[in-house]
Design a protein around this motif. Structure first.
Motif, mmCIF file in Angstrom:
data_model
loop_
_atom_site.group_PDB
_atom_site.id
_atom_site.type_symbol
_atom_site.label_atom_id
_atom_site.label_comp_id
_atom_site.label_asym_id
_atom_site.label_seq_id
_atom_site.Cartn_x
_atom_site.Cartn_y
_atom_site.Cartn_z
ATOM 1 N N LYS A 194 0.428 -8.928 105.748
ATOM 2 C CA LYS A 194 0.906 -10.222 106.064
ATOM 3 C C LYS A 194 -0.285 -10.949 106.820
ATOM 4 N N SER A 195 -1.153 -10.211 107.494
ATOM 5 C CA SER A 195 -2.479 -10.585 108.210
ATOM 6 C C SER A 195 -3.365 -11.222 106.978
ATOM 7 N N ARG A 196 -3.442 -10.545 105.980
ATOM 8 C CA ARG A 196 -4.369 -10.936 104.983
ATOM 9 C C ARG A 196 -3.729 -12.179 104.291
ATOM 10 N N LEU A 197 -2.351 -12.172 104.212
ATOM 11 C CA LEU A 197 -1.622 -13.473 103.699
ATOM 12 C C LEU A 197 -2.113 -14.667 104.792
ATOM 13 N N THR A 198 -1.918 -14.364 105.860
ATOM 14 C CA THR A 198 -2.331 -15.305 106.760
ATOM 15 C C THR A 198 -3.629 -15.880 106.717
ATOM 16 N N TYR A 199 -4.646 -15.117 106.505
ATOM 17 C CA TYR A 199 -5.850 -15.628 106.237
ATOM 18 C C TYR A 199 -5.920 -16.256 104.966
ATOM 19 N N GLN A 200 -5.304 -16.024 103.848
ATOM 20 C CA GLN A 200 -5.503 -16.831 102.789
ATOM 21 C C GLN A 200 -4.817 -18.076 102.763
ATOM 22 N N ILE A 201 -3.798 -18.074 103.698
ATOM 23 C CA ILE A 201 -2.876 -19.388 103.714
ATOM 24 C C ILE A 201 -3.670 -20.324 104.663
ATOM 25 N N THR A 202 -4.515 -19.834 105.598
ATOM 26 C CA THR A 202 -5.051 -20.656 106.535
ATOM 27 C C THR A 202 -6.163 -21.380 105.479
ATOM 28 N N ARG A 203 -6.813 -20.741 104.847
ATOM 29 C CA ARG A 203 -7.879 -21.296 103.731
ATOM 30 C C ARG A 203 -7.432 -22.195 102.838
ATOM 31 N N LEU A 204 -6.226 -21.747 102.482
ATOM 32 C CA LEU A 204 -5.744 -23.055 101.497
ATOM 33 C C LEU A 204 -4.980 -24.095 102.127
ATOM 34 N N GLU A 205 -4.556 -23.822 103.294
ATOM 35 C CA GLU A 205 -4.150 -25.088 104.191
ATOM 36 C C GLU A 205 -5.167 -25.894 104.676
ATOM 37 N N ARG A 206 -6.566 -25.286 104.929
ATOM 38 C CA ARG A 206 -7.469 -26.031 105.355
ATOM 39 C C ARG A 206 -8.015 -27.125 104.113
ATOM 40 N N ALA A 207 -7.814 -26.482 102.839
ATOM 41 C CA ALA A 207 -8.254 -27.397 101.783
ATOM 42 C C ALA A 207 -7.116 -28.226 101.027
ATOM 43 N N GLY A 208 -6.319 -28.308 101.819
ATOM 44 C CA GLY A 208 -5.155 -29.187 101.526
ATOM 45 C C GLY A 208 -4.097 -28.626 100.541
ATOM 46 N N LEU A 209 -4.150 -27.534 100.132
ATOM 47 C CA LEU A 209 -3.535 -26.828 98.814
ATOM 48 C C LEU A 209 -2.179 -26.403 99.203
ATOM 49 N N VAL A 210 -1.858 -25.918 100.515
ATOM 50 C CA VAL A 210 -0.696 -25.537 100.932
ATOM 51 C C VAL A 210 -0.471 -26.128 102.284
ATOM 52 N N LYS A 211 1.052 -26.003 102.665
ATOM 53 C CA LYS A 211 1.182 -26.460 104.177
ATOM 54 C C LYS A 211 2.105 -25.191 104.791
ATOM 55 N N ARG A 212 2.270 -25.150 105.955
ATOM 56 C CA ARG A 212 3.129 -24.369 106.760
ATOM 57 C C ARG A 212 4.154 -25.109 107.375
ATOM 58 N N THR A 213 5.343 -24.779 107.096
ATOM 59 C CA THR A 213 6.569 -25.507 108.011
ATOM 60 C C THR A 213 7.155 -24.341 108.611
ATOM 61 N N GLY A 214 7.930 -24.689 109.654
ATOM 62 C CA GLY A 214 8.888 -23.892 110.443
ATOM 63 C C GLY A 214 10.271 -23.921 109.465
ATOM 64 N N CYS A 215 10.868 -22.760 109.587
ATOM 65 C CA CYS A 215 12.278 -22.455 108.913
ATOM 66 C C CYS A 215 13.315 -23.137 109.837
ATOM 67 N N GLU A 216 14.205 -23.953 109.561
ATOM 68 C CA GLU A 216 15.127 -24.760 110.313
ATOM 69 C C GLU A 216 16.328 -23.420 110.680
ATOM 70 N N SER A 217 16.512 -22.731 109.837
ATOM 71 C CA SER A 217 17.696 -21.579 110.065
ATOM 72 C C SER A 217 17.089 -20.342 110.727
ATOM 73 N N ASP A 218 15.885 -20.103 111.064
ATOM 74 C CA ASP A 218 15.314 -18.735 111.329
ATOM 75 C C ASP A 218 14.012 -19.221 112.092
ATOM 76 N N ARG A 219 13.830 -19.249 113.490
ATOM 77 C CA ARG A 219 12.809 -19.716 114.244
ATOM 78 C C ARG A 219 11.370 -18.919 113.939
ATOM 79 N N ARG A 220 11.732 -17.683 113.650
ATOM 80 C CA ARG A 220 10.748 -16.536 113.523
ATOM 81 C C ARG A 220 10.196 -16.716 112.084
ATOM 82 N N SER A 221 10.586 -17.397 111.286
ATOM 83 C CA SER A 221 10.071 -17.365 109.689
ATOM 84 C C SER A 221 9.411 -18.883 109.721
#
Length: 153
Positions: free
Chosen positions: A72-99
């Protein structure tokens, strides 16, 4: 089945070292192509592919980590890089605040479309075209069994 401490016989050692060498060399070729064509690492490409295949172009981060088989920590790193490049975005889960959802953006899909032909070309040229159809079947079956055994642990 042999004991864990048993030495590999010559055929087993040859298979193991050939597997390692081929895997490293193929990964290097794929990495070069992805960097050249899209500025992506192999791990980032795999994240984009999994999101592209997912229903709605999004997956929960925990599910995505399992699919790309990284922590999960390595994925967070990858997602952060992809998000900075505008290739992905993170959003909260409506049904589960932890997700948290990871979602493929339009730019992410366009980048994936741009790099995929080269990726397929490298895989085909470096692996598929070297093997006979029967060897491809055997390799697929054998590596599936290995993956299944390791996932069961």
């Amino acid at each position: 089945m042999t004991d864990a401490g048993d030495a590999l016989d010559p055929a087993e050692l040859r298979a193991w070292t050939a597997f390692l060498a081929a895997g490293h060399l193929l990964d290097h070729e794929i990495e070069r192509q992805l960097k050249r064509d899209g500025g992506l690492s192999h791990a980032e490409f795999e994240v984009l592919v999994r999101l592209h295949r997912a229903d709605g172009g999004r997956l929960r981060m925990s599910d995505l980590a399992r699919e790309v088989m990284i922590s999960k920590s390595r994925l967070t790193y990858q997602i952060t890089r992809l998000e900075r490049a505008g290739l992905v975005k993170r959003t909260g889960c409506e049904s589960d605040r932890r997700s948290v959802w990871a979602e493929l953006t339009e730019d992410g899909a366009a980048t994936l479309d741009r790099v995929r032909p080269g990726h397929r070309g490298v895989v085909r040229e470096a692996l598929i075209d070297v093997l006979t159809p029967a060897e491809i079947e055997v390799l697929g079956d054998a590596l599936t069994r290995v993956g299944d055994r390791l996932r069961a642990r």
